[in-house]
Design a protein around this motif. Structure first.
Motif, mmCIF file in Angstrom:
data_model
loop_
_atom_site.group_PDB
_atom_site.id
_atom_site.type_symbol
_atom_site.label_atom_id
_atom_site.label_comp_id
_atom_site.label_asym_id
_atom_site.label_seq_id
_atom_site.Cartn_x
_atom_site.Cartn_y
_atom_site.Cartn_z
ATOM 1 N N GLN A 122 7.315 8.702 6.859
ATOM 2 C CA GLN A 122 6.908 8.003 5.646
ATOM 3 C C GLN A 122 7.413 8.735 4.400
ATOM 4 O O GLN A 122 7.522 9.961 4.381
ATOM 5 C CB GLN A 122 5.393 7.886 5.599
ATOM 6 C CG GLN A 122 4.812 7.082 6.748
ATOM 7 C CD GLN A 122 5.337 5.664 6.758
ATOM 8 O OE1 GLN A 122 5.078 4.885 5.851
ATOM 9 N NE2 GLN A 122 6.089 5.320 7.792
ATOM 10 N N THR A 123 7.708 7.949 3.373
ATOM 11 C CA THR A 123 8.213 8.486 2.119
ATOM 12 C C THR A 123 7.281 8.114 0.973
ATOM 13 O O THR A 123 6.328 7.341 1.144
ATOM 14 C CB THR A 123 9.618 7.941 1.823
ATOM 15 O OG1 THR A 123 9.532 6.521 1.577
ATOM 16 C CG2 THR A 123 10.557 8.184 2.996
ATOM 17 N N ALA A 136 2.737 0.276 -0.298
ATOM 18 C CA ALA A 136 1.410 -0.042 0.229
ATOM 19 C C ALA A 136 0.398 -0.203 -0.907
ATOM 20 O O ALA A 136 -0.448 -1.107 -0.875
ATOM 21 C CB ALA A 136 0.960 1.043 1.206
ATOM 22 N N TYR A 137 0.471 0.657 -1.918
ATOM 23 C CA TYR A 137 -0.470 0.575 -3.041
ATOM 24 C C TYR A 137 -0.275 -0.719 -3.830
ATOM 25 O O TYR A 137 -1.250 -1.417 -4.145
ATOM 26 C CB TYR A 137 -0.289 1.786 -3.954
ATOM 27 C CG TYR A 137 -1.159 1.745 -5.186
ATOM 28 C CD1 TYR A 137 -2.532 1.927 -5.083
ATOM 29 C CD2 TYR A 137 -0.615 1.506 -6.442
ATOM 30 C CE1 TYR A 137 -3.343 1.870 -6.215
ATOM 31 C CE2 TYR A 137 -1.411 1.451 -7.565
ATOM 32 C CZ TYR A 137 -2.780 1.637 -7.450
ATOM 33 O OH TYR A 137 -3.572 1.579 -8.549
ATOM 34 N N GLY A 195 -5.798 0.783 2.596
ATOM 35 C CA GLY A 195 -6.042 1.710 3.700
ATOM 36 C C GLY A 195 -4.768 2.391 4.158
ATOM 37 O O GLY A 195 -4.756 3.594 4.455
ATOM 38 N N GLN A 196 -3.680 1.630 4.217
ATOM 39 C CA GLN A 196 -2.382 2.228 4.546
ATOM 40 C C GLN A 196 -1.993 3.278 3.514
ATOM 41 O O GLN A 196 -1.508 4.360 3.862
ATOM 42 C CB GLN A 196 -1.303 1.146 4.611
ATOM 43 C CG GLN A 196 -1.318 0.296 5.856
ATOM 44 C CD GLN A 196 -0.147 -0.661 5.892
ATOM 45 O OE1 GLN A 196 0.767 -0.571 5.068
ATOM 46 N NE2 GLN A 196 -0.171 -1.591 6.821
ATOM 47 N N ILE A 225 -1.184 7.080 4.318
ATOM 48 C CA ILE A 225 0.134 7.653 4.039
ATOM 49 C C ILE A 225 0.023 8.798 3.041
ATOM 50 O O ILE A 225 0.710 9.822 3.159
ATOM 51 C CB ILE A 225 1.090 6.556 3.516
ATOM 52 C CG1 ILE A 225 1.341 5.507 4.601
ATOM 53 C CG2 ILE A 225 2.424 7.165 3.081
ATOM 54 C CD1 ILE A 225 2.156 4.318 4.121
ATOM 55 N N SER A 226 -0.853 8.640 2.048
ATOM 56 C CA SER A 226 -1.000 9.700 1.051
ATOM 57 C C SER A 226 -1.497 10.993 1.677
ATOM 58 O O SER A 226 -1.079 12.087 1.278
ATOM 59 C CB SER A 226 -1.958 9.241 -0.054
ATOM 60 O OG SER A 226 -3.269 9.092 0.446
ATOM 61 N N ARG A 227 -2.368 10.883 2.667
ATOM 62 C CA ARG A 227 -2.838 12.101 3.339
ATOM 63 C C ARG A 227 -1.755 12.674 4.254
ATOM 64 O O ARG A 227 -1.652 13.889 4.427
ATOM 65 C CB ARG A 227 -4.107 11.808 4.136
ATOM 66 C CG ARG A 227 -5.284 11.402 3.274
ATOM 67 C CD ARG A 227 -6.593 11.472 4.036
ATOM 68 N NE ARG A 227 -6.945 12.848 4.384
ATOM 69 C CZ ARG A 227 -7.572 13.681 3.565
ATOM 70 N NH1 ARG A 227 -7.909 13.289 2.345
ATOM 71 N NH2 ARG A 227 -7.869 14.897 3.955
ATOM 72 N N VAL A 228 -0.950 11.800 4.853
ATOM 73 C CA VAL A 228 0.130 12.276 5.728
ATOM 74 C C VAL A 228 1.165 13.056 4.934
ATOM 75 O O VAL A 228 1.624 14.124 5.357
ATOM 76 C CB VAL A 228 0.783 11.085 6.463
ATOM 77 C CG1 VAL A 228 2.068 11.525 7.166
ATOM 78 C CG2 VAL A 228 -0.187 10.493 7.479
ATOM 79 N N ILE A 229 1.544 12.551 3.757
ATOM 80 C CA ILE A 229 2.589 13.221 2.976
ATOM 81 C C ILE A 229 2.007 14.213 1.973
ATOM 82 O O ILE A 229 2.757 14.875 1.263
ATOM 83 C CB ILE A 229 3.479 12.197 2.250
ATOM 84 C CG1 ILE A 229 2.668 11.408 1.208
ATOM 85 C CG2 ILE A 229 4.116 11.246 3.241
ATOM 86 C CD1 ILE A 229 3.497 10.378 0.446
#
Length: 617
Positions: free
Chosen positions: A227-228, A235-236, A256-257, A261-265
């Motif tokens: 993810q970038t 998503a936002y 939710g996505q 994603i924000s926590r992943v990156i």
């Protein structure tokens, strides 16, 4: 030689009646087949004679000295496939509805593959319209959602990154969709001016084009790849589109996505993407990003995190069905990232920040001021997350936190530049001036009979951005005060009721009236805000602003009667009318039966609303 004699080379075996030396397993040898010509030349085919394909030119064309060509198209043998022809004709005419059923899917699949368009900006709208919509996004949406980085995005669009970068195309489609969903009448004006009504009859068609382009550009397995930053922004924005369209399932899914994603990156961390301390980790990229201490990536990640934080917080305060979306409160071990630098995009490059002219106020000043207002509720939100919503567990502590938050909210505007503060007395004017000189949203837009498409000067764009931020800042500050006052009153009622049952509860006597003065001050500030609004900027502020107003009105209208003051009761009917009017502002409809446009009707209604509310002050 007699007829009964046989040549020595072909003597007959008397037992089998076969030539001598030949056995049953052997078959007579066939003459070699002459290869069939794949395609005759045009002249031989027309004259229906055999072509030796010795050329070009072939033997017959050379004999009569005529051109030997192979330009004709080969025709499919057998009967025509009328099912495939019907599908191709529908696709060519732009019809995407039901197609005739077929016993097999082969014809339909082949036709769809043959007609599948290449994903690009053309799948959204013509490029002439797209350029204007991009300008509008950075004018009307970017002040409150300052992503992506504008110079980097425009450079990528000029290089036509949409042709080879599906994620960029999904980002572009999401930006246009967010503009259309939030401010649908602005794209409609562009469509009418460019005479594209036949291609895009209304804003809903354009919104569906953006949605379909985003889905197809992301692909089925977009979550399987790394993810970038652009994926998080897409998503936002899709979550905002779902909210603007009142599609809460889509809103919940995409927000939710974005949270995931924000926590992943690592958007939620202080050393998030692009920071110097995180230069070699995650490999997160975005538009214009480079590896290693990228300021553009760092600032984009901060802006996106705080935009997401404010959206989730606002939705939770509104009581919308998104309570499962939560951002954990900050801790000493995992603090929130810093607020973005108060520097405009034009001065931010990947390697650093260019000098800012002295005295210039950045657009990020207003954005950060709004985020600071939402941060006021962080401590109280953490308490409710731990102990439950509206649960009484330690009134002394809860009262202290709420009173401190309310006091911060009342002083949230202190120290801001004057251009971000409400100038009610200077801008309201007289009622006669409002009726005569009220600016319609379409004022200044060129006639569709001539002229060029509107290009807003930098000064005009700056003024629009400031007005949008000023309105949303004032509304956010009053909405937070309204939310905190309501929470205080709910808990205070619980204390009061409990003290009546248990007489030794020392803090339950007079707290029910503690917020009367704060409530009166909030109502007065709210009515001043309503009188100071301009319909042009009200409509451009979109869903976020109108929902803040609805939150305030809902709190005031649903308040228990014993808390309502005389002032509150006098304006209650106007508050209900205001909610209905705000719903009309967001509606996209045809002209009225009497020939008066929606713009003129809304302007007249707004003047009446200002007069009605203002008569009490």
């Amino acid at each position: 030689m007699s007829s009964t004699e046989v040549s020595p080379q072909h003597s007959i075996d008397p037992a089998l009646g076969l030539p001598e030396g030949q056995h049953l397993a052997e078959k007579p040898k066939k003459k070699p087949a002459i290869p069939r010509l794949k395609k005759a030349c045009d002249s031989c085919s027309k004259r229906k004679i055999k072509c030796d394909e010795a050329g070009p030119p072939c033997h017959r064309c050379r004999e009569v000295n005529i051109p030997c060509t192979f330009a004709r198209q080969s025709r499919r043998r057998g009967p025509r496939n009328r099912h495939a022809d019907a599908i191709k004709e529908q696709l060519a005419n732009g019809i995407t509805g039901h197609v005739p059923s077929s016993p097999t899917y082969a014809a339909q699949t082949l036709a769809s593959l043959a007609q599948q368009p290449v994903l690009s900006t053309d799948t959204i709208c013509p490029f002439a319209l797209l350029e204007r919509l991009v300008d509008d996004y950075f004018t009307y949406i970017h002040p409150l959602v300052p992503v992506p980085h504008e110079p980097s995005f425009r450079a990528a669009l000029a290089a036509r990154a949409d042709m080879n970068n599906p994620t960029f195309l999904a980002l572009l489609a999401s930006m246009i969709g967010c503009l259309v969903a939030s401010f649908p009448r602005r794209p409609r004006l562009h469509i009418q001016h460019l005479r594209m009504e036949a291609l895009i009859p209304n804003s809903g068609v354009l919104l569906e084009r953006c949605r379909r382009t985003t889905v197809e550009a992301r692909g089925l397995a977009y979550l399987d790849r790394q993810q970038t930053m652009d994926d998080a922004i897409v998503a936002y924005l899709q979550g905002l589109i779902g909210a603007y369209s009142f599609n809460w399932d889509a809103c919940r899914l995409y927000l939710g996505q974005c949270v995931t994603i924000s926590r992943v990156i690592g958007l939620h961390r202080q050393d998030g993407p692009g920071s110097a301390s995180n230069a070699s980790t995650n490999g997160v990229e975005g538009i214009g990003s480079q590896q290693g201490g990228d300021i553009v990536l760092q600032e984009t990640s901060r802006r996106l995190f705080w935009s997401l934080y404010s959206t989730v917080t606002a939705f939770q305060q509104l009581g919308l069905p998104l309570r499962e979306l939560s951002i954990p409160p900050p801790t000493p071990a995992e603090p929130y990232p810093d607020l973005p630098m108060e520097v405009d995009d034009a001065y931010i490059i990947s390697q650093g920040v260019r000098p800012v002219p002295q005295g210039e106020v950045s657009r990020l000043v207003g954005f950060n001021a709004i985020m600071k207002v939402y941060k006021i509720c962080t401590d109280f939100t953490a308490m409710e997350l731990a102990y439950g919503t509206n649960e009484l567990f330690d009134w002394a502590r809860q009262r202290h936190v709420l009173q401190e938050a309310i006091n911060k909210a009342k002083h949230a505007m202190d120290g801001l530049p004057s251009e971000l503060l409400s100038t009610h007395e200077a801008s309201l004017g007289t009622k006669a001036q409002l009726q005569q000189d009220y600016p319609l949203p379409t004022q200044g837009y060129p006639s569709r009979n001539g002229g060029h498409a509107p290009i807003q000067p930098a000064s005009e764009r700056k003024q629009i951005e400031v007005e949008i931020q000023k309105m949303n800042l004032a509304a956010a500050e009053i909405a937070i005060r309204s939310f905190l006052i309501e929470k205080y009153s709910i808990l205070s009622d619980k204390v009061h009721n409990y003290s009546r049952q248990v007489h030794d509860f020392s803090d339950g006597k007079n707290h029910i009236d503690d917020m009367r003065e704060d409530r009166e001050a909030m109502i007065k500030d709210f009515t001043k805000l309503i009188r100071d609004l301009d319909l042009t900027y009200l409509e451009a502020s979109g869903f976020g602003f109108t929902n803040k107003i609805r939150q305030i009105v809902s709190t005031l209208v649903n308040m228990p009667r014993h808390r309502k003051s005389d002032l509150h009761r006098r304006i209650e009917q106007n508050l209900l009318r205001l909610v209905d009017f705000l719903g009309e502002v967001q509606r996209v409809g045809p002209q009225g039966a009497d020939g008066v446009s929606d713009d003129e009707l809304r302007a007249c209604q707004w003047v009446e609303m200002l007069q009605s509310v203002g008569d009490h002050f």
